[in-house]
Design a protein around this motif. Structure first.
Motif, PDB file in Angstrom:
ATOM      1  N   LEU A 159       0.549  -0.553  -5.038  1.00 21.24           N
ATOM      2  CA  LEU A 159       1.595  -0.576  -6.244  1.00 21.24           C
ATOM      3  C   LEU A 159       0.993  -1.804  -6.872  1.00 21.24           C
ATOM      4  CD1 LEU A 159       5.314  -0.651  -4.805  1.00 21.24           C
ATOM      5  CD2 LEU A 159       4.110   1.047  -6.311  1.00 21.24           C
ATOM      6  N   GLU A 160       1.280  -1.215  -8.333  1.00 19.33           N
ATOM      7  CA  GLU A 160       0.725  -1.945  -9.396  1.00 19.33           C
ATOM      8  C   GLU A 160       1.932  -2.104 -10.340  1.00 19.33           C
ATOM      9  OE1 GLU A 160      -3.063  -1.215 -11.132  1.00 19.33           O
ATOM     10  OE2 GLU A 160      -4.100  -0.855  -9.306  1.00 19.33           O
ATOM     11  N   LEU A 162       6.288  -1.193 -16.069  1.00 21.53           N
ATOM     12  CA  LEU A 162       6.333  -0.263 -14.922  1.00 21.53           C
ATOM     13  C   LEU A 162       5.562  -0.476 -13.742  1.00 21.53           C
ATOM     14  CD1 LEU A 162       3.496   2.359 -15.589  1.00 21.53           C
ATOM     15  CD2 LEU A 162       3.839   0.406 -17.231  1.00 21.53           C
ATOM     16  N   ALA A 163       6.106   0.374 -12.463  1.00 21.71           N
ATOM     17  CA  ALA A 163       5.299  -0.021 -11.296  1.00 21.71           C
ATOM     18  C   ALA A 163       4.781   1.514 -11.024  1.00 21.71           C
ATOM     19  CB  ALA A 163       6.244  -0.547 -10.001  1.00 21.71           C
ATOM     20  N   TYR A 164       3.730   1.482 -10.732  1.00 25.03           N
ATOM     21  CA  TYR A 164       2.746   3.018 -10.270  1.00 25.03           C
ATOM     22  C   TYR A 164       1.875   2.407  -9.116  1.00 25.03           C
ATOM     23  CZ  TYR A 164      -0.454   0.387 -12.955  1.00 25.03           C
ATOM     24  OH  TYR A 164      -1.445  -0.518 -13.388  1.00 25.03           O
ATOM     25  N   VAL A 165       1.547   3.814  -8.527  1.00 27.31           N
ATOM     26  CA  VAL A 165       0.562   3.774  -7.433  1.00 27.31           C
ATOM     27  C   VAL A 165      -0.897   3.564  -8.355  1.00 27.31           C
ATOM     28  CG1 VAL A 165      -0.582   4.894  -5.609  1.00 27.31           C
ATOM     29  CG2 VAL A 165       1.889   5.132  -6.234  1.00 27.31           C
ATOM     30  N   GLY A 184       0.703  -1.036  -0.081  1.00 31.84           N
ATOM     31  CA  GLY A 184      -0.017  -0.090  -0.122  1.00 31.84           C
ATOM     32  C   GLY A 184       0.733   1.273   0.164  1.00 31.84           C
ATOM     33  N   VAL A 185       0.573   2.101  -0.824  1.00 30.79           N
ATOM     34  CA  VAL A 185       1.300   3.354  -0.751  1.00 30.79           C
ATOM     35  C   VAL A 185       0.270   4.690  -0.894  1.00 30.79           C
ATOM     36  CG1 VAL A 185       2.519   4.905  -2.531  1.00 30.79           C
ATOM     37  CG2 VAL A 185       2.907   2.213  -2.176  1.00 30.79           C
ATOM     38  N   LEU A 186       0.617   5.512   0.030  1.00 37.15           N
ATOM     39  CA  LEU A 186      -0.325   6.736   0.274  1.00 37.15           C
ATOM     40  C   LEU A 186      -0.230   7.512  -0.891  1.00 37.15           C
ATOM     41  CD1 LEU A 186      -2.329   7.944   1.940  1.00 37.15           C
ATOM     42  CD2 LEU A 186      -0.869   9.274   3.154  1.00 37.15           C
ATOM     43  N   ARG A 187       0.957   7.995  -1.268  1.00 37.93           N
ATOM     44  CA  ARG A 187       1.373   8.954  -2.316  1.00 37.93           C
ATOM     45  C   ARG A 187       2.704   8.901  -2.759  1.00 37.93           C
ATOM     46  NH1 ARG A 187      -1.865  11.404  -4.817  1.00 37.93           N
ATOM     47  NH2 ARG A 187      -3.119  10.835  -3.279  1.00 37.93           N
TER      48      ARG A 187
END
Lengths: 283, 283, 283
Positions: free
Chosen positions: C253-254, C244-247, C192-195
């Motif tokens: 994170l996906e 790529l990885a991204y929020v 989990g990533v807040l920002r």
């Protein structure tokens, strides 16, 4: 008022959305419930059975708008049928045969498009040009007679195979067939069962040809292909991976596999023979 | 008010349900109609055509909320476009090109998120964070100008191939292309036809580039691959298993197979050339 | 009031339509939103995650009617759980574990069918016979206590794997797992990533076990299989065909592929380990 929609249109195109747009313009307050739009293309019998399954659970007065219509553009009529519990709108090809057995007092009319409408309409999308407008008009208060002239006789599908074998007063088994499969791979048979209790199984006349009989439970089994399958209450009554027969949610005997898919295990198809063997046969 | 939804989100995830939840909070009385969510991922042109198909059948004032957005997170704008018949909300990537040709008086704005909203929003789900809220605000009475500043020019897709061959006053054939297929495997061409009557076929200018001409019917045929296909009224006008060309439900020539799937018979793909051959050519 | 439906019933049968018919009879004014009915059969964990994804975007007071129920007919209880933001109705098998972490003040009851209802009901379709009626009764004003007696403890799913590696005050990496994939083939991780900002990435405690930490961005990468994947803002920040990885849109994170499908590139499955490697590790 509820309009319940069923078709073989799939959900990839905009056919279903377009029918809803047409309805929204004529009957903006109708509640729409999708039964399914994934009927195999042109499979009128599966559609008829799905309508039968849904019938008892829809609100009184529901208008069933069903379009599975391999004969679109040919001479088959467009009909609306009103009963004491619901109304059906669709092609006259037998689609409503089983559903109509659930209600009394059926009156049918042939839906006549006015000349202007017919001129504009397409020859391949009667769902949009004929059936949806007719259903919407009924939902917004039109009477059946406003749609067109009365029809005496409707096309009917044959009922599924179902017969008692042996002597009438003392049958040895019941012969039915696999009607279709469901999403979980369960096989639904034509053998109607009212209730399965501790010591008996009562056959239910879900269709006129179906025998209504109370059978002693001892030794009962369902035979499909070369396998005898025990009749139990639910999946967890047999070991994982084992087949079972049980009274399904619409009162028909079904064959499943606990934690698996019966359709894969039995490699069976719609129409395959299934036998409900009675106790004596084994003695 | 009706919001008509179209996307490439599929129905396996909760993307569509989440957009509806967002709409329900802002515009609880809006009627939602799903056109389709099974657009091939990122296929803006198919989406544009589906919107064109549905357009004429949705209630006046419908808000089309369409999200097929291969450029999500990049610099493409989010737009809302209002016409005299409906409103469009979605990415500015040409999605509404064909639909907008059905109406007049288009005014467009760029949808501006306020700073707080932008901070909270994700970079990959503008359907939830930008488009659904904008559509819902319009449905609950907001004016177009409240969403953001006016936009002069929208991105546009090219129109499908469609040209008259031979002399302008006396064409020998019409060249179009296969636009896409439908659930039944029918192939939809770019050749617009107003009406097919006993002795003539009138081409319909469904897109600005399309010629509007009345053609004598005698000897007309559609050529696809190496096959000449007769133009008839409906499926049952040819033997089972045979191909046919007919005026489809949106006024375009389609190629089908009676009781079969044209896409399997022709092994053809979107973009393949199709010729409408005129009588003289044969003489 | 909104009832949000989720199941593994698919859309080929009439199971979902039948549930809606039952609801319409009891709570004719309820708004129905389909989250999805394409949960893999019996996959309670995926269902729990989908509910968690949708939760924050549904109107306050929404009733989540969720039926993914491999134990139907066995002894597992039927429950209704009310919180300060929403209510859940379904089998007590952990389905609501993650969703309930989003709200406070949960009170649960076991849904008791009255004797007559139980007699009529099937052993395999509790969605129709128990859960839909209970949800509809709540939507039409019934209190939780009217459904049955209080339940002390609910079944709970384990939380997904997620741990800081290295020293607590100075972690070297975060270890998570692939939770599931979406329609576009993106892989959703448990991290989990807040920002994600210019120079840091803040881990978000989306589940109780998840660490809440601010991590310097320099040199950060996601490791999946044998590949290091850069963390960027959106698809177009990497070349076409590159991972790529991204929020993602739910703060996790996906891993995706610009113009492609990560699930095909990585041939990975749910449960695969994923590492978020921190800068130092590389030094």
């Amino acid at each position: 008022l509820t309009i319940a929609l069923l078709s073989d249109f799939g959900t990839r195109d905009v056919f279903v959305g377009v029918m809803k747009g047409v309805i929204a313009q004529i009957a903006p307050r109708a509640r729409l419930i999708d039964l399914t739009h994934d009927i195999p293309p042109g499979d009128v019998r599966t559609a008829a059975f799905r309508l039968w399954q849904a019938g008892p659970f829809m609100p009184r007065g529901t208008i069933f708008l069903a379009v599975v219509d391999p004969g679109v553009g040919s001479e088959r009529a467009a009909v609306a049928v009103s009963t004491d519990r619901f109304t059906c709108v669709g092609p006259d090809n037998g689609l409503f045969t089983y559903l109509l057995a659930q209600a009394g007092g059926a009156r049918a009319v042939e839906i006549r498009s006015d000349a202007a409408q017919a001129e504009r309409g397409s020859s391949t999308f009667h769902g949009r040009d004929i059936f949806a407008p007719a259903a919407a008009r009924l939902a917004s208060g039109a009477g059946l007679a406003e749609l067109g002239p009365a029809v005496r006789e409707l096309k009917r599908l044959a009922y599924p195979r179902l017969e008692l074998l042996g002597q009438v007063t003392d049958p040895s088994s019941v012969r039915g067939e696999i009607l279709l499969s469901d999403h979980f791979g369960n096989l639904i048979t034509s053998i109607g069962v009212l209730r399965y209790t501790r010591d008996a199984l009562r056959l239910e006349p879900w269709i006129p040809e179906c025998p209504g009989t109370r059978l002693p439970l001892a030794g009962l089994a369902v035979r499909l292909g070369s396998m005898d399958i025990p009749i139990v209450r639910t999946y967890s009554d047999v070991p994982r991976g084992s087949p079972l027969a049980y009274v399904g949610s619409t009162g028909l005997l079904e064959v499943g596999v606990n934690g698996g898919r019966a359709i894969d295990l039995f490699q069976t198809v719609t129409g395959a023979e299934v036998l409900l063997r009675l106790a004596k046969q084994r003695g």
